[in-house]
Design an enzyme around this catalytic site. Structure first.
Site, PDB file in Angstrom:
ATOM      1  CG  HIS A  14      -7.237  -1.066  10.751  1.00  0.00           C
ATOM      2  ND1 HIS A  14      -6.336  -0.043  10.931  1.00  0.00           N
ATOM      3  CD2 HIS A  14      -8.057  -1.016  11.845  1.00  0.00           C
ATOM      4  CE1 HIS A  14      -6.599   0.604  12.051  1.00  0.00           C
ATOM      5  NE2 HIS A  14      -7.634   0.032  12.632  1.00  0.00           N
TER       6      HIS A  14
ATOM      7  CB  CYS B  17      -3.305  -1.513   5.474  1.00  0.00           C
ATOM      8  SG  CYS B  17      -3.133  -0.151   4.287  1.00  0.00           S
TER       9      CYS B  17
ATOM     10  CG  HIS C 269      -5.285   2.565   6.922  1.00  0.00           C
ATOM     11  ND1 HIS C 269      -4.293   1.603   6.879  1.00  0.00           N
ATOM     12  CD2 HIS C 269      -5.965   2.341   8.079  1.00  0.00           C
ATOM     13  CE1 HIS C 269      -4.380   0.848   7.960  1.00  0.00           C
ATOM     14  NE2 HIS C 269      -5.377   1.281   8.699  1.00  0.00           N
TER      15      HIS C 269
END
Length: 255
Positions: A43, A155, A31
């Protein structure tokens, strides 16, 4: 040598504008986000158990949101972000979700890029100054980054855009994400190469497969692709009703 083996970074070495990431689920994927200072990260997420969006058990294995364990109390700083969608701000602890901290590298050489066989850790593209990175991240935090798509708008795509301002302007199957490109390169190396029929030995098959994988990865990197252009974040958001590739095409026509 340490840079080849690992991008791990200490928290004290973080600087505002850094693109950071943390591996999830036994290194299946990572991530990504932008560190903005004061222990905060901006994010892009789709929410716990919804990243793939298949509606199947697979969704339980891939997630990017912060606090997803209902048995634990919500973070005192962030609250419960387990079902948050879009561009969010979290503390560093929530962003890491118990994982280790890594720094995404920009402007690496082709040799270094290929030495890091796992995609989603570096790029040949160069980063813009931190003030530009932070402006994009904060602006998108307020205005969004479109609909989440695990292959074309995830992401990592968000973080790379914040760092470079680059957008893919063609309707291809993969965006800027090195993780998605790596996955497709591996699939191509396994099933798509006609060259695999030219050799029967294991070593030959391995060499051909590795070659195809490396070539596929490097030509998909945002630093060498021809189907990208730099778009100011204000213009990107102004075209938010369009697909990003369509927005980039419209921008090219305007210019």
């Amino acid at each position: 040598m340490v840079g080849v083996l690992s991008n791990k970074i200490q928290r004290d070495d973080l600087k505002p504008g850094d693109h950071i990431y943390s591996w999830r689920h036994s290194y299946i994927y990572a991530h990504h986000g932008i560190y903005v200072g004061n222990g905060n990260v901006i994010h892009f997420t789709r929410g716990a158990g919804q990243e793939i969006g298949t509606g199947t058990v697979l969704d339980r294995f891939i997630f990017s949101s912060s606090q997803s364990d209902p048995s634990k109390p919500p973070c005192l700083l962030c609250g419960d972000q387990s079902m948050s969608d879009g561009v969010i701000s979290s503390c560093l602890e929530c962003f890491l979700h118990g994982g280790k901290l890594y720094l995404f590298q920009y402007g690496v050489s082709p040799a270094m890029f290929l030495a890091k066989a796992r995609g989603g850790t570096c790029t040949l593209a160069t980063s813009d100054p931190p003030e530009d990175v932070l402006h994009r991240a904060e602006y998108l935090h307020q205005n969004g980054f479109g609909a989440y798509n695990i292959f074309k708008n995830n992401c990592e795509d968000f973080a790379i855009y914040c760092k470079t301002g680059l957008i893919v302007f063609t309707s291809v199957s993969v965006g800027r994400s090195g993780q998605a490109a790596s996955f497709l390169a591996a699939a191509s190396a396994i099933v798509s190469s006609p060259l695999r029929f030219l050799t029967t030995g294991f070593s030959g098959l391995t060499a051909v497969g590795c070659g195809i994988y490396c070539i596929s990865r490097i030509v998909s990197d945002i630093g060498v692709r021809r189907d990208v252009m730099k778009i100011p974040v204000e213009r990107l958001v102004a075209h938010s009703s369009l697909d990003k590739s369509e927005a980039a095409t419209e921008t090219r026509k305007e210019d």
